[in-house]
Enzyme design. Structure first.
Site, PDB file in Angstrom:
ATOM      1  N   ASP A 148       0.825  -1.214   0.000  1.00 14.54           N
ATOM      2  CA  ASP A 148       0.000   0.000   0.000  1.00 14.54           C
ATOM      3  C   ASP A 148       0.861   1.268   0.000  1.00 14.54           C
ATOM      4  OD1 ASP A 148      -2.235  -1.668   0.105  1.00 14.54           O
ATOM      5  OD2 ASP A 148      -2.283  -1.651   2.280  1.00 14.54           O
ATOM      6  N   ASP A 169      -0.663  -4.273  -3.901  1.00 20.72           N
ATOM      7  CA  ASP A 169      -1.670  -3.209  -4.045  1.00 20.72           C
ATOM      8  C   ASP A 169      -1.027  -1.835  -3.839  1.00 20.72           C
ATOM      9  OD1 ASP A 169      -3.450  -5.365  -4.215  1.00 20.72           O
ATOM     10  OD2 ASP A 169      -3.895  -5.299  -2.074  1.00 20.72           O
ATOM     11  N   ARG A 225      -6.101  -5.670  -8.764  1.00 22.57           N
ATOM     12  CA  ARG A 225      -7.067  -6.502  -8.058  1.00 22.57           C
ATOM     13  C   ARG A 225      -8.304  -5.644  -7.780  1.00 22.57           C
ATOM     14  NH1 ARG A 225      -5.376  -9.729  -3.106  1.00 22.57           N
ATOM     15  NH2 ARG A 225      -4.794  -7.729  -2.163  1.00 22.57           N
ATOM     16  N   TRP A 227     -10.595  -4.229  -5.736  1.00 19.25           N
ATOM     17  CA  TRP A 227     -11.001  -3.866  -4.380  1.00 19.25           C
ATOM     18  C   TRP A 227     -12.467  -3.442  -4.386  1.00 19.25           C
ATOM     19  CZ3 TRP A 227      -8.631   0.775  -1.199  1.00 19.25           C
ATOM     20  CH2 TRP A 227      -9.109   0.711   0.112  1.00 19.25           C
TER      21      TRP A 227
END
Length: 326
Positions: A148, A169, A225, A227
């Site tokens: 992140d 991510d 991905r 989310w």
């Protein structure tokens, strides 16, 4: 003052500067030869609800600070000279909104030639940069962490010629953002993921576009991905190394998102750009479909992106033309 609604968020936009070419110069120098030794002290010195441009010029050094640009301080630029020698670093892991080394809550912020780093490592979420203000732009910056890295949270944002690295991510949130000519590098030795975009409604005009970027990685990686159920990410004319997995995308364990996400690429190249192995619910755009993603119009950039100021003044009003600070 005007309140502007954008997606599910609203932003207070103060009246803009009358002269976009001239800024009030504040110098930060750890040696004591500037106006402040710390970046946060320079930010704190700017009056709330300012309507003039402020240019905080940060001299080379390693600044161990946790920075916040508050919502009531728009029109600030923070600039180094070279990203490699102007480093803002902190080490903090845990909740995404608590860990950022550098947080931007204000509108009309510009960051130039900075390294923004969270050195905590891979064991927890550790955000380097959080951008939650509308109309923010970053030029020539290095944004570094692992999980992140960049919380591209809310508002319209522009990243130009930036280097962004992480493992999992590492670009995530629900901003409406254009990344142009950036390098995206995965540190994951297993399978990493570049994006986790969190658009949650078809009505939201948010999403990430990567235009002319270069994608590399140590291990293997996914482009994104899902989310949010309506997650939207587009790669346009990007170079993709063989680190990119053939399937390209992941549904975050929820097949119902296949019909609602918008994952696409257009005229990408390199060994990782082959669309033949992509998941069936991703798209390969036609020329007409790709057209909205090819310019800064997608973030309304013509209306708010601004060049660096060319004239500088001190708060006393004395004009100082400082070419080195541009």
């Amino acid at each position: 003052m005007v309140v502007v609604a954008f997606g599910l968020c609203s932003f207070i936009v103060m009246a803009g500067p009358a002269d976009m070419s001239t800024a009030i110069l504040i110098r930060v120098d750890q040696s004591g030869n500037g106006d402040f030794r710390k970046i946060q002290d320079a930010i704190d010195s700017i009056p709330s609800n300012n309507s003039e441009l402020f240019f905080i010029w940060v001299k080379p050094g390693v600044y161990r600070e946790k920075i916040v640009v508050p919502a009531d301080k728009p029109w600030i630029t923070i600039s180094g000279t070279k990203a490699n020698d102007t480093i803002i670093t902190w080490s903090d892991g845990g909740e995404i909104f608590e860990t950022p080394t550098f947080t931007v809550l204000a509108t009309d912020f510009v960051g130039r030639f900075l390294t923004i780093q969270n050195s905590f490592g891979p064991s927890q979420k550790a955000v380097a940069l959080r951008v939650s203000g509308d109309r923010a732009a970053f030029y020539g910056c290095r944004i570094l962490s692992y999980q992140d890295t960049l919380l591209d949270d809310a508002g319209r944002h522009y990243f130009s010629n930036c280097y962004i690295e992480g493992g999992t991510d590492f670009i995530f949130g629900n901003g409406a953002s254009l990344y142009e000519k950036c390098r995206l590098h995965s540190l994951s030795e297993g399978t990493g993921a570049i994006t986790a975009q969190n658009r949650v409604s078809e009505a939201q005009d948010t999403g990430y576009t990567f235009l002319g970027c270069r994608i590399t990685g140590i291990g293997t990686l996914l482009l994104g991905r899902a989310w949010g159920a309506y997650s939207r990410v587009v790669f346009v004319m990007c170079s993709m190394s063989n680190a990119v997995l053939p399937q390209g995308w992941d549904d975050w364990g929820d097949p119902t998102k296949h019909s609602t996400v918008f994952y696409a690429q257009y005229k990408c190249y390199g060994p990782g750009a082959d669309v033949s192995g992509r998941v069936k619910w991703s798209r390969n755009l036609s020329d007409s479909e790709a057209a909205p993603f090819l310019t800064k119009d997608m973030i309304g950039g013509r209306g708010w992106l601004r060049p660096a100021p060319t004239n500088f003044k001190r708060r006393s009003g004395v004009i100082s033309l400082t070419a080195d600070a541009n």
